[in-house]
Write an enzyme that holds these catalytic residues in place. Structure first.
Site, PDB file in Angstrom:
ATOM      1  N   LYS A 187       0.860  -1.178   0.000  1.00 14.69           N
ATOM      2  CA  LYS A 187       0.000   0.000   0.000  1.00 14.69           C
ATOM      3  C   LYS A 187       0.902   1.235   0.000  1.00 14.69           C
ATOM      4  CE  LYS A 187      -1.630   3.088   2.460  1.00 14.69           C
ATOM      5  NZ  LYS A 187      -1.697   4.186   1.493  1.00 14.69           N
ATOM      6  N   GLU A 262       9.533   1.325  10.626  1.00 11.70           N
ATOM      7  CA  GLU A 262      10.561   2.350  10.371  1.00 11.70           C
ATOM      8  C   GLU A 262       9.849   3.683  10.529  1.00 11.70           C
ATOM      9  OE1 GLU A 262      13.675   1.929   9.882  1.00 11.70           O
ATOM     10  OE2 GLU A 262      13.867  -0.175   9.312  1.00 11.70           O
ATOM     11  N   CYS A 296      13.491  10.802   6.867  1.00 10.72           N
ATOM     12  CA  CYS A 296      13.467  10.437   8.293  1.00 10.72           C
ATOM     13  C   CYS A 296      14.842  10.554   8.915  1.00 10.72           C
ATOM     14  CB  CYS A 296      12.960   9.018   8.423  1.00 10.72           C
ATOM     15  SG  CYS A 296      13.882   7.894   7.377  1.00 10.72           S
ATOM     16  N   GLU A 393      10.066  16.409  14.312  1.00 13.95           N
ATOM     17  CA  GLU A 393      10.640  16.487  12.956  1.00 13.95           C
ATOM     18  C   GLU A 393      10.039  17.660  12.205  1.00 13.95           C
ATOM     19  OE1 GLU A 393       9.200  12.616  11.561  1.00 13.95           O
ATOM     20  OE2 GLU A 393      11.134  12.356  10.629  1.00 13.95           O
TER      21      GLU A 393
HETATM   22  P1  NAP Z   1       2.265   8.548   7.348  1.00 19.55           P
HETATM   23  O1  NAP Z   1       1.256   9.605   7.332  1.00 19.55           O
HETATM   24  O2  NAP Z   1       2.412   7.725   8.566  1.00 19.55           O
HETATM   25  O3  NAP Z   1       1.968   7.626   6.093  1.00 19.55           O
HETATM   26  C1  NAP Z   1       2.728   6.481   5.792  1.00 19.55           C
HETATM   27  C2  NAP Z   1       1.845   5.462   5.112  1.00 19.55           C
HETATM   28  O4  NAP Z   1       0.849   5.022   6.036  1.00 19.55           O
HETATM   29  C3  NAP Z   1       1.095   6.017   3.902  1.00 19.55           C
HETATM   30  O5  NAP Z   1       0.988   4.999   2.933  1.00 19.55           O
HETATM   31  C4  NAP Z   1      -0.264   6.329   4.494  1.00 19.55           C
HETATM   32  O6  NAP Z   1      -1.288   6.330   3.536  1.00 19.55           O
HETATM   33  C5  NAP Z   1      -0.431   5.157   5.445  1.00 19.55           C
HETATM   34  N1  NAP Z   1      -1.417   5.333   6.487  1.00 19.55           N
HETATM   35  C6  NAP Z   1      -1.871   6.460   7.049  1.00 19.55           C
HETATM   36  N2  NAP Z   1      -2.806   6.166   7.998  1.00 19.55           N
HETATM   37  C7  NAP Z   1      -2.934   4.823   8.013  1.00 19.55           C
HETATM   38  C8  NAP Z   1      -3.720   3.895   8.761  1.00 19.55           C
HETATM   39  N3  NAP Z   1      -4.579   4.300   9.700  1.00 19.55           N
HETATM   40  N4  NAP Z   1      -3.583   2.582   8.511  1.00 19.55           N
HETATM   41  C9  NAP Z   1      -2.728   2.146   7.569  1.00 19.55           C
HETATM   42  N5  NAP Z   1      -1.957   2.964   6.826  1.00 19.55           N
HETATM   43  C10 NAP Z   1      -2.050   4.280   7.057  1.00 19.55           C
HETATM   44  O7  NAP Z   1       3.725   9.119   7.039  1.00 19.55           O
HETATM   45  P2  NAP Z   1       4.151  10.069   5.829  1.00 19.55           P
HETATM   46  O8  NAP Z   1       3.743  11.445   6.165  1.00 19.55           O
HETATM   47  O9  NAP Z   1       3.739   9.495   4.531  1.00 19.55           O
HETATM   48  O10 NAP Z   1       5.740   9.924   5.888  1.00 19.55           O
HETATM   49  C11 NAP Z   1       6.534  10.738   6.654  1.00 19.55           C
HETATM   50  C12 NAP Z   1       6.957  10.034   7.915  1.00 19.55           C
HETATM   51  O11 NAP Z   1       7.615   8.803   7.579  1.00 19.55           O
HETATM   52  C13 NAP Z   1       7.971  10.818   8.712  1.00 19.55           C
HETATM   53  O12 NAP Z   1       7.668  10.739  10.087  1.00 19.55           O
HETATM   54  C14 NAP Z   1       9.280  10.094   8.425  1.00 19.55           C
HETATM   55  O13 NAP Z   1      10.249  10.262   9.414  1.00 19.55           O
HETATM   56  C15 NAP Z   1       8.829   8.696   8.304  1.00 19.55           C
HETATM   57  N6  NAP Z   1       9.791   7.909   7.532  1.00 19.55           N
HETATM   58  C16 NAP Z   1      10.538   6.991   8.212  1.00 19.55           C
HETATM   59  C17 NAP Z   1      11.490   6.262   7.519  1.00 19.55           C
HETATM   60  C18 NAP Z   1      12.321   5.251   8.247  1.00 19.55           C
HETATM   61  O14 NAP Z   1      12.962   4.439   7.553  1.00 19.55           O
HETATM   62  N7  NAP Z   1      12.360   5.224   9.564  1.00 19.55           N
HETATM   63  C19 NAP Z   1      11.691   6.454   6.152  1.00 19.55           C
HETATM   64  C20 NAP Z   1      10.902   7.405   5.493  1.00 19.55           C
HETATM   65  C21 NAP Z   1       9.956   8.117   6.209  1.00 19.55           C
HETATM   66  P3  NAP Z   1      -1.731   7.652   2.749  1.00 19.55           P
HETATM   67  O15 NAP Z   1      -0.490   8.432   2.433  1.00 19.55           O
HETATM   68  O16 NAP Z   1      -2.392   7.111   1.539  1.00 19.55           O
HETATM   69  O17 NAP Z   1      -2.628   8.387   3.675  1.00 19.55           O
END
Ligand code: NAP
Length: 492
Positions: A187, A262, A296, A393
């Site tokens: 997804k 992650e 991240c 962040e």
């Molecule tokens: P996010 O809002 O948590 O979204 C990540 C994924 O989760 C997206 O596919 C999102 O879908 C999905 N999602 C959202 N709500 C969900 C739910 N209730 N159930 C299942 N899936 C759900 O994060 P983001 O804003 O895309 O990414 C930024 C974050 O990722 C930052 O905090 C960054 O630090 C972190 N990150 C961490 C790493 C690592 O390796 N540690 C690497 C990259 C990024 P939709 O987008 O379709 O809503």
């Protein structure tokens, strides 16, 4: 070529797909609903993709489960060959995949093509590791027994990924999963589904059987809940925010699934008095401004010792001033747009909070004159640990400089967070390097280096930055179960 003609060309080449992939078939949402995918640099709609939910996800799980029955029994050598073919196809379509990433995510084309190389490297690495999933023979404590450990694929994997690395966050999960015989339901973020769909198309072309790789997108919580509820899904691997990660962790409890998370970081970047200023400036610039600060592992707090603070602040601001902001398709651009308005508002509110509490703008500090979601590369001085920008962040092109006096103080400031993903230190003292890296509560530490990610090293965080490791020889363990076999009655 403008973005619209580029999209049309990618469509003709078959790499811009606008349907989900279930059981090897390209499908629309069952109710026909769609969601628009925008180019963050212009706001233009690139295409529409299906807005899927639980029905489509259940079918994708079922296809993955069917495919698992055969894929898990294919020889490791054969899985390896398929993955290698997929890697070759990703590399031979490097330019087009890079264009897709820039179109939907905004990062500069050169950086996007770099992501394709990085993303593909996980497929290459795990095509090799597929052949090295060894078990064990354990010396038995009783003469009539033989003890073995088998490593077996966990089963169907649900892989949920973010928008900031539309390809690499997928391949880092799908590479090891397929290598050891698992099948996946991916997804991707609804903001950047196109790269995921293109990669899935290439997986089919590589001969990876229908159903082994499925892609659904749309209603995130419906899709997430269906993956969590299914007893056929044996593992969830997630990259994204800590808040969503916690929800998934709680949801996985009902069916006791394996989990890799992650999550978000709050990376400290510590510059000691004994650092080489040029090395520290170059490394901090790379650690902070990659993908316009939207990674991240981006330096979130630049913690500088008082003896070098002024010199570093001047040299660093000068280097930041040279960054070129603009549409990622334009020549020479190093900073693309932020992903959307919400991201821009977050950056603005963090900067306002810091200024209201006494921080000073050394450079930038405003929306860019290009408008939309472009923000000026920014350096702030006199930032304190209690400001919002130090606590969370910022995920944007803002470098806050904090001052410290002693090594102990720097370690305390660096560890004073719930996150524990990446940390960076700049020093030319070997003893300090060891002392500080051992004391940092982080999963990755860069010493005199701002870019540390590679497929051959374990990537992951401690504390609330997550669970498990991706990439490297350790990354495949996340997709394997150990089975202990005791063979008895050997004397008969
Ligand atoms: P996010 O809002 O948590 O979204 C990540 C994924 O989760 C997206 O596919 C999102 O879908 C999905 N999602 C959202 N709500 C969900 C739910 N209730 N159930 C299942 N899936 C759900 O994060 P983001 O804003 O895309 O990414 C930024 C974050 O990722 C930052 O905090 C960054 O630090 C972190 N990150 C961490 C790493 C690592 O390796 N540690 C690497 C990259 C990024 P939709 O987008 O379709 O809503």
């Amino acid at each position: 070529m403008d973005a619209q003609s580029l999209a049309a060309r990618l469509k003709t080449s078959g790499l811009l797909r606008s349907q989900g992939l279930i059981g090897g078939k390209w499908v629309d949402a069952y109710d026909g609903k769609t969601v628009k995918v925008h180019n963050p640099a212009t706001g233009e709609v690139i295409t529409e993709v299906p807005c899927m939910g639980s029905r489509e996800t259940k079918d994708a799980i079922s296809s993955a489960n069917d495919a698992f029955q055969s894929w898990s029994k294919v020889t490791a050598a054969e899985r390896s060959r398929h993955l290698r073919k997929w890697y070759d196809l990703l590399i031979s379509h490097k330019e087009e995949l890079g264009q897709l990433i820039t179109l939907e995510q905004g990062k500069p084309l050169k950086e996007a093509i770099g992501e394709v190389g990085y993303g593909a490297s996980f497929i290459e690495f795990f095509s090799e590791e597929a052949k090295r999933v060894y078990g064990d023979i354990i010396p038995a404590p009783l003469a009539d027994r033989r003890l073995f450990v088998l490593k077996q694929p966990v089963g169907v994997v649900g892989a949920i990924t973010p928008w900031n690395f539309p390809l690499a966050m997928i391949t880092r999960k799908v590479g090891p999963a397929l290598a050891c015989g698992c099948t996946v339901v991916i997804k991707p973020s609804e903001l950047t589904p196109l790269t995921a769909l293109a990669a899935a198309e290439l997986s089919l072309q590589a001969g990876i059987p229908p159903g082994a790789v499925n892609v659904v997108m749309g209603k995130a919580s419906d899709i997430g809940d269906s993956l969590l509820e299914s007893s056929q899904v044996r593992k969830i691997t997630f990259t994204g925010s800590t808040a969503v990660g916690k929800k998934l962790m709680a949801g996985a409890a009902a069916t006791v699934k394996k989990l890799s998370l992650e999550l978000g970081g709050n990376a400290p970047c510590i510059v000691f008095d004994d650092a080489d200023v040029d090395v520290a400036v170059k490394g901090t610039l790379a650690a902070k401004f990659r993908n316009s600060g939207q990674t991240c592992v981006c330096a979130n707090r630049v913690i500088v010792q008082e003896g070098i603070y002024e010199r570093f602040a001047t040299a660093f601001s000068k280097a930041v001033q040279n960054l070129q902001v603009g549409d990622g398709f334009s020549e020479g651009i190093t900073q693309g747009p932020l992903i959307n308005e919400a991201a821009l508002h977050k950056v603005e509110s963090f900067v306002e909070d810091a200024i209201s509490k006494g921080a000073k703008i050394l450079l930038g500090g405003r929306r860019h004159s290009l408008g939309r979601t472009f923000y000026e590369p920014t350096v702030m001085g006199d930032v304190k640990s209690d400001m919002l920008i130090s606590r969370e962040e910022v995920f944007g092109p803002v470098a806050p400089l904090l001052r410290f006096r002693t090594e102990e103080e720097a370690i305390h400031m660096a560890n004073d967070t719930n996150a524990g993903l990446a940390a960076y230190i700049f020093t030319s003292n070997v003893q300090r390097t060891w002392r500080v890296t051992e004391a940092l509560e982080y999963g990755l530490v860069g010493v005199n280096e701002g870019i540390v990610s590679t497929e051959v090293a374990p990537f992951g965080g401690v504390k609330q930055s997550g669970l498990g490791r991706e990439g490297s020889k350790y990354g495949i363990d996340e997709y394997l179960e150990l089975k202990y076999v005791c063979l008895g009655n050997m004397e008969h």
